[in-house]
Design a protein around this motif. Sequence first.
Motif, short mmCIF file in Angstrom:
data_model
loop_
_atom_site.label_atom_id
_atom_site.label_comp_id
_atom_site.label_asym_id
_atom_site.label_seq_id
_atom_site.Cartn_x
_atom_site.Cartn_y
_atom_site.Cartn_z
N LYS A 179 0.82 -1.21 0.00
CA LYS A 179 0.00 0.00 0.00
C LYS A 179 0.86 1.26 0.00
CE LYS A 179 -4.04 -2.05 2.27
NZ LYS A 179 -4.87 -2.08 3.50
N ARG A 180 2.08 1.15 0.54
CA ARG A 180 2.98 2.30 0.58
C ARG A 180 3.84 2.41 -0.68
NH1 ARG A 180 5.84 1.69 6.40
NH2 ARG A 180 6.94 3.55 5.66
N GLY A 181 3.67 1.46 -1.61
CA GLY A 181 4.42 1.50 -2.86
C GLY A 181 5.89 1.18 -2.70
N LEU A 182 6.25 0.39 -1.68
CA LEU A 182 7.65 0.10 -1.39
C LEU A 182 8.15 -1.11 -2.18
CD1 LEU A 182 7.58 0.54 2.51
CD2 LEU A 182 8.29 2.22 0.78
N PHE A 183 9.45 -1.13 -2.39
CA PHE A 183 10.13 -2.29 -2.97
C PHE A 183 10.40 -3.25 -1.83
CE2 PHE A 183 13.74 -4.81 -4.18
CZ PHE A 183 13.65 -4.97 -5.56
N ARG A 184 9.80 -4.45 -1.88
CA ARG A 184 9.81 -5.38 -0.76
C ARG A 184 10.86 -6.47 -0.93
NH1 ARG A 184 3.73 -6.70 -1.66
NH2 ARG A 184 4.59 -6.40 -3.76
N VAL A 185 11.82 -6.49 -0.01
CA VAL A 185 12.88 -7.50 0.00
C VAL A 185 12.64 -8.44 1.17
CG1 VAL A 185 15.37 -7.92 0.12
CG2 VAL A 185 14.51 -5.77 -0.88
N ILE A 186 12.47 -9.73 0.87
CA ILE A 186 12.34 -10.74 1.93
C ILE A 186 13.68 -11.40 2.13
CG2 ILE A 186 11.22 -12.87 2.65
CD1 ILE A 186 8.81 -12.12 0.96
N MET A 187 14.16 -11.38 3.37
CA MET A 187 15.43 -12.03 3.73
C MET A 187 15.09 -13.31 4.49
SD MET A 187 17.30 -8.56 5.13
CE MET A 187 15.92 -8.26 6.25
N ILE A 188 15.65 -14.44 4.04
CA ILE A 188 15.33 -15.74 4.60
C ILE A 188 16.57 -16.61 4.47
CG2 ILE A 188 14.40 -16.54 2.37
CD1 ILE A 188 12.28 -18.12 3.88
N HIS A 189 16.77 -17.55 5.38
CA HIS A 189 17.98 -18.37 5.30
C HIS A 189 17.83 -19.51 4.30
CE1 HIS A 189 21.75 -20.20 6.34
NE2 HIS A 189 21.14 -21.35 6.62
N HIS A 190 16.84 -20.35 4.48
CA HIS A 190 16.66 -21.51 3.60
C HIS A 190 16.04 -21.08 2.27
CE1 HIS A 190 17.03 -23.47 7.53
NE2 HIS A 190 17.32 -24.59 6.88
N PRO A 191 16.53 -21.59 1.14
CA PRO A 191 15.93 -21.20 -0.15
C PRO A 191 14.50 -21.72 -0.26
CG PRO A 191 17.59 -22.94 -0.43
CD PRO A 191 17.70 -22.48 0.98
N PRO A 192 13.56 -20.85 -0.59
CA PRO A 192 12.15 -21.26 -0.71
C PRO A 192 11.84 -21.81 -2.10
CG PRO A 192 12.30 -18.91 -0.98
CD PRO A 192 13.70 -19.39 -0.73
N VAL A 193 12.71 -22.69 -2.57
CA VAL A 193 12.62 -23.24 -3.93
C VAL A 193 12.86 -24.75 -3.85
CG1 VAL A 193 13.61 -23.22 -6.25
CG2 VAL A 193 13.48 -21.09 -4.93
N ARG A 194 11.99 -25.52 -4.45
CA ARG A 194 12.15 -26.98 -4.43
C ARG A 194 13.39 -27.39 -5.24
NH1 ARG A 194 7.66 -28.94 -2.11
NH2 ARG A 194 5.71 -27.78 -2.34
#
Length: 306
Positions: A179-194
């Motif tokens: 809603k704020r028009g921000l560029f959203r970066v998610i930081m996570i340790h394990h890859p969320p990819v099979r």
Amino acid sequence: MFRLAHISDIHLGPLPDVTYRDLASKRVVGYVNWQRNRRRHMRDAVIDTIVTDMQASGADHLAVTGDLVNLALDGEIEMAKHWLETLGSPHDVSVVPGNHDAYVPGAFDKACRSWAAWMTGDGVNTPVDRNAFPYLRVRGDIALIGVTTARATAPFMANGFFLEGQAERLRGVLDATAKRGLFRVIMIHHPPVRGAVSQPKRLFGIARFNKVVHRHGAELILHGHSHEPTLFFIGGRGRRIPVVGVAAAGQSPGGRRPAAQYNLLDIDGEEGNWRIKLTRRGLTGPAIAPSDLETLELGANAEAMV
């Protein structure tokens, strides 16, 4: 333009003194692995070189996506805190924990207490614990969203977990920042990819995570864990979201894994027209001198690469 640096899997050494009591747990497996493998290939001199080069890059912010330590000994967690202090102000450095930071029961809570300044959302004054994730930091037009997948597991296992409680909180954060028009970066340790890592190292909750970003959107996902400089794409709101991995920050040349690297992500544009340039810098041989390894433009129509 906003320049974001990204490192992961530091595995700081050397190990502090280890007692027999310390090894009366899963740590005995990790200790043997350290003596046989990591001690030879994870070098402080390499980490120092990578960090020095990274600090000279002019980055506006640094994302550290986990595995700061090896066995999550009390001395290691404290050492990692001192190392984080050398990277810069907690305002300019964001951390999410990895599986090695939660190696045995109780270690996650100790890491949260010790590294709280680097894992606290804007305006949050409560203690950092598992329920504090995801946290949100906003720097300019960039929303930095820290997710945890770290949890103590059985010997020979290094799985991550993304459960429903955190998924529900992440939905709210993604909607609010959209809603704020921000560029959203998610930081996570394990890859969320099979298929990104082997079964004993995979993330439980990949489908749940992908469903969240598909419905609520994100612009970029940064991860560690694999010790590989990978690039995948997952779907979200009609566009593909880049999922960027990185080689371990302390990996010396000559091992079976790629030598130490870090990512630089130049983010420019505005909502609906973001542009991302990914530059990987790292070691290319015995000489400890980082250089550009590749530069990629990450657009909505870019092809997935591994």
